[in-house]
Design a protein around this motif. Sequence first.
Motif, PDB file in Angstrom:
ATOM      1  N   PRO A   1     -19.085  -5.864 -14.540  1.00 35.45           N
ATOM      2  CA  PRO A   1     -18.513  -4.416 -14.653  1.00 35.45           C
ATOM      3  C   PRO A   1     -19.204  -3.971 -16.148  1.00 35.45           C
ATOM      4  O   PRO A   1     -18.721  -4.280 -17.519  1.00 35.45           O
ATOM      5  CB  PRO A   1     -17.516  -4.667 -14.566  1.00 35.45           C
ATOM      6  CG  PRO A   1     -17.013  -5.778 -13.718  1.00 35.45           C
ATOM      7  CD  PRO A   1     -18.197  -7.014 -14.080  1.00 35.45           C
TER       8      PRO A   1
ATOM      9  N   ASN B   1     -26.559  -0.924 -12.823  1.00 36.87           N
ATOM     10  CA  ASN B   1     -25.459  -1.463 -13.764  1.00 36.87           C
ATOM     11  C   ASN B   1     -26.751  -3.218 -13.481  1.00 36.87           C
ATOM     12  O   ASN B   1     -26.588  -4.182 -12.329  1.00 36.87           O
ATOM     13  CB  ASN B   1     -24.376  -2.611 -13.377  1.00 36.87           C
ATOM     14  CG  ASN B   1     -23.708  -3.144 -14.740  1.00 36.87           C
ATOM     15  OD1 ASN B   1     -25.078  -3.514 -15.355  1.00 36.87           O
ATOM     16  ND2 ASN B   1     -22.760  -3.477 -14.025  1.00 36.87           N
TER      17      ASN B   1
ATOM     18  N   PRO C   1     -20.189  -1.384 -10.746  1.00 37.86           N
ATOM     19  CA  PRO C   1     -19.652  -2.974 -10.788  1.00 37.86           C
ATOM     20  C   PRO C   1     -21.401  -3.202 -11.072  1.00 37.86           C
ATOM     21  O   PRO C   1     -21.818  -3.517 -11.872  1.00 37.86           O
ATOM     22  CB  PRO C   1     -19.707  -2.622  -9.545  1.00 37.86           C
ATOM     23  CG  PRO C   1     -19.387  -1.030  -9.002  1.00 37.86           C
ATOM     24  CD  PRO C   1     -19.915  -0.090 -10.065  1.00 37.86           C
TER      25      PRO C   1
END
Length: 592
Positions: free
Chosen positions: A239, A234, A261
């Motif tokens: 998140p 990510n 996350p």
Amino acid sequence: MSGLGMFPLIVVAAALGAGLLVFMLYLLRPPARRLLIPSGLIWDRVLRAGRRSDDRLRWLLSLLLAAAIAALIAVAAVGPALPDASGNDRVLVIVDNSPTMATRTSGGDTRFDRARQLVLELLDGAGPGVRVMLADTMRQIEIPAFEPREAALKRLRGLEVSFGQRPDIPAPALAAAAGARYVVTDGVQLRDLPAELNVLSVFEPVENVGITAFAIEAVPGAPHRYEAFLEIGNAGSSPRDVTLTLAGVGAERVEREVAVPARSSSRELIDVSAFDGGPVRASLMMSGDGLSVDDSAYGFLPMRRTVRTILVTRSNPYLEKSLAAQPRMRLTVIPPDQYADRGNADLYVFDRYAPDAAPLAPALLVRPGSAAWLPDQGAEIAEPAVASWDGAHPLLENISLRDLYVEKAAPVRGQADNLHTLVASRGGTSLMVTGQSARRWVSLAFALEDSNFALDAGFPVFLNNVINWMVGEPDVRAEALGMVYLPRTAARVIGVDGADVNTVSVAGELRFRAVQPGIYTVVAPGARTRIAVSLLDTYVTDVNASSLPETTAAVAQVSLPGRVLDPWVLLLSVALLLLGIEWLTYNRRVTV
């Protein structure tokens, strides 16, 4: 721009040449007109009375005006074609076309689209005489060179985002450039920019989640169980909840919700034993994702199904035991008089026997005898020596036949278009051939008991190769997006969309460019290779790791040569003004 600063001698020579040409034209006199008159005395008095003292001044003024006009036009014509020694008429533009430039921005276009537009606006502010060197960080332009603006814009339209290598600033282009130097980039993969470059940033932070690792492995201690390992990264500042989907052959797809996350990654282990052997696709679904090329990845699950094999033989215990020892083998042994092709076999092995018609499944034939669908065999010969074998063919991969001894054989003589010789004797005959009727087949010209082949350490490997090649176990490779290199000189490459992919043969290897994730198929004589192409690059998925601030470049702040009035335009304007003065003096009889 004008060449006044670069080649003053050429400019002066052009001006002097134009003035000299006008002067020579002025020295030309029209031929005298012959007239018959009653007396020359009257005309002599008229001409003496009509002469004026300022005739030469008028002639000289007309000459000066014409010469000045010609000189100005000559300089204006020569000037734009001459380069400027100071480099003020040259512009270097480096376009970043690394993978992260494909990131979609809040406006719906990509960073590369914005970079292209910036360059268009940048060059739109340049004068007509400017020379542009366009270069890119992924070396799609192999030899950058200074060229007219229109040619550089044509090259710009041909550029696209590229994969497979790390971007860099082309050192030769930077060394050859003089004058204005610009680089248009998002600053993610292209870092440590030289100080002499003017940086135009197209960076804008976006949300992005991508697959950065994908592998399918057998579970230790359980050879029929397989698990898929995935890493999901990510790059965003918050998140994200994404849907991970695995799709394969023979079972329903597997879906899992994954929480990733911010600025971190999640790792998942998923059982894929329910799928049959073949390609497996992992994909992510989410909203507002900036980069799509890292949302899918491909792998292969090995074939795990049982191979139904029928051995047709009168008696061959060693061949029977060798076949039964092969993994995934379900062996049935029958005599020739019980053979009937009912389509209930994945593989046939015919030992010293050949059916009248080609079987419906692939076949291995050992000293088969004559059949209409098989090549003609020659007379039996004694102790044929092995001259060569095709070690590149999948059937003989990892096998050496240097010590193969054959006591007697009935080899195939000559060649046919649908036959391929695997092992050749010194007499030019074929000891092992393969061909294709309705299905693949391979034939040995000798019986196992008439050779030492069955006792060789490579014989079990040969049987395994036969199973893999006959039953369709594909040769599988995993590659990254970009240029793919194959250890062969000729093959057909089928892309994700089913169309042929352009290939290039260089230095004994075949190359093609994979531009999107998916399964590519390489088809060569006697071999078929599947290539699973995915991105799987953490440095690309992390599209927000830029060394630059958000977009700050504005073309209005960029000053390029040619934005003010060029000298050659000024010279043409003065020439037009002098033409107007010449016309006025002529009509007022000042220069007549």
